[in-house]
Motif scaffolding. Structure first.
Motif, mmCIF file in Angstrom:
data_model
loop_
_atom_site.group_PDB
_atom_site.id
_atom_site.type_symbol
_atom_site.label_atom_id
_atom_site.label_comp_id
_atom_site.label_asym_id
_atom_site.label_seq_id
_atom_site.Cartn_x
_atom_site.Cartn_y
_atom_site.Cartn_z
ATOM 1 N N LEU A 145 38.225 -4.434 42.284
ATOM 2 C CA LEU A 145 37.103 -4.932 42.024
ATOM 3 C C LEU A 145 37.396 -6.251 40.904
ATOM 4 N N ALA A 146 38.366 -5.917 39.773
ATOM 5 C CA ALA A 146 38.587 -6.984 39.044
ATOM 6 C C ALA A 146 39.570 -8.003 39.762
ATOM 7 N N GLN A 147 40.117 -7.713 40.813
ATOM 8 C CA GLN A 147 40.973 -8.584 41.593
ATOM 9 C C GLN A 147 40.133 -9.423 42.683
ATOM 10 N N GLY A 148 38.677 -8.996 42.647
ATOM 11 C CA GLY A 148 37.829 -9.604 43.604
ATOM 12 C C GLY A 148 37.824 -9.229 45.195
ATOM 13 N N ARG A 149 38.478 -8.134 45.174
ATOM 14 C CA ARG A 149 38.715 -7.297 46.520
ATOM 15 C C ARG A 149 37.397 -6.465 46.891
ATOM 16 N N LEU A 150 36.411 -7.148 46.952
ATOM 17 C CA LEU A 150 35.031 -6.133 46.745
ATOM 18 C C LEU A 150 34.917 -5.184 47.769
ATOM 19 N N GLU A 151 35.102 -5.476 49.327
ATOM 20 C CA GLU A 151 35.053 -4.372 49.925
ATOM 21 C C GLU A 151 36.009 -3.175 49.744
ATOM 22 N N ARG A 152 37.215 -3.553 49.376
ATOM 23 C CA ARG A 152 38.316 -2.629 49.058
ATOM 24 C C ARG A 152 37.602 -1.576 47.934
ATOM 25 N N ALA A 153 37.053 -2.411 46.997
ATOM 26 C CA ALA A 153 36.608 -1.710 45.509
ATOM 27 C C ALA A 153 35.710 -0.562 46.121
ATOM 28 N N VAL A 154 34.670 -1.155 47.037
ATOM 29 C CA VAL A 154 33.591 -0.208 47.413
ATOM 30 C C VAL A 154 34.144 0.888 48.366
ATOM 31 N N ARG A 155 35.172 0.672 49.085
ATOM 32 C CA ARG A 155 35.713 1.835 50.023
ATOM 33 C C ARG A 155 36.337 2.793 49.028
ATOM 34 N N LEU A 156 37.229 2.417 48.090
ATOM 35 C CA LEU A 156 37.915 3.326 47.236
ATOM 36 C C LEU A 156 37.237 4.045 46.496
ATOM 37 N N GLY A 157 35.935 3.243 45.944
ATOM 38 C CA GLY A 157 35.051 4.038 44.844
ATOM 39 C C GLY A 157 34.070 4.880 45.627
ATOM 40 N N ALA A 158 33.694 4.535 46.908
ATOM 41 C CA ALA A 158 32.805 5.510 47.516
ATOM 42 C C ALA A 158 33.608 6.852 47.998
ATOM 43 N N ALA A 159 34.719 6.492 48.229
ATOM 44 C CA ALA A 159 35.854 7.680 48.936
ATOM 45 C C ALA A 159 36.020 8.612 47.539
ATOM 46 N N ALA A 160 36.067 7.889 46.553
ATOM 47 C CA ALA A 160 36.491 8.631 45.115
ATOM 48 C C ALA A 160 35.243 9.591 44.701
ATOM 49 N N GLU A 161 33.941 8.898 44.982
ATOM 50 C CA GLU A 161 32.552 9.676 44.661
ATOM 51 C C GLU A 161 32.482 10.771 45.705
ATOM 52 N N ARG A 162 32.824 10.810 46.751
ATOM 53 C CA ARG A 162 32.684 11.917 48.005
ATOM 54 C C ARG A 162 33.779 12.894 47.474
ATOM 55 N N PHE A 163 34.844 12.589 47.211
ATOM 56 C CA PHE A 163 35.976 13.519 46.804
ATOM 57 C C PHE A 163 35.479 14.084 45.602
#
Length: 90
Positions: free
Chosen positions: A10-28
């Motif tokens: 997110l800080a790097q402006g890689r928004l879709e990557r941030a969402v994918r990683l964040g959503a996966a983290a939430e799921r696990f």
């Protein structure tokens, strides 16, 4: 770990990557339990912070993709090299 990587993306402006990683983290976190201790600082919520910066479809797609990743796929995705600033198109 994946939430840290999401915050970094997110800080790097890689928004879709941030969402994918964040959503996966939430799921696990939901499935296995646990959250990062406060010693890691306040990372915020990369999934929600990216929401107003992405279109609704892009956000929903990235979130669905992250939540559907298996652990092996998630680790492989997290380990993908991040392009350097020099190779990023202007």
């Amino acid at each position: 770990l994946f939430k840290v990587l999401a915050a970094l993306a997110l800080a790097q402006g890689r928004l879709e990557r941030a969402v994918r990683l964040g959503a996966a983290a939430e799921r696990f976190n939901e499935e296995i339990g646990g959250e990062l201790p406060d010693v890691f600082g306040h990372l915020g919520d990369p999934v929600e912070e990216a929401r107003p910066l992405l279109g609704p479809r892009e956000h929903a797609r990235a979130s669905d993709e992250g939540r559907s990743m298996g652990l092996g796929d998630l680790v492989a995705y997290a380990l993908e090299p991040v392009p350097s600033a020099e190779s990023t198109p202007a």
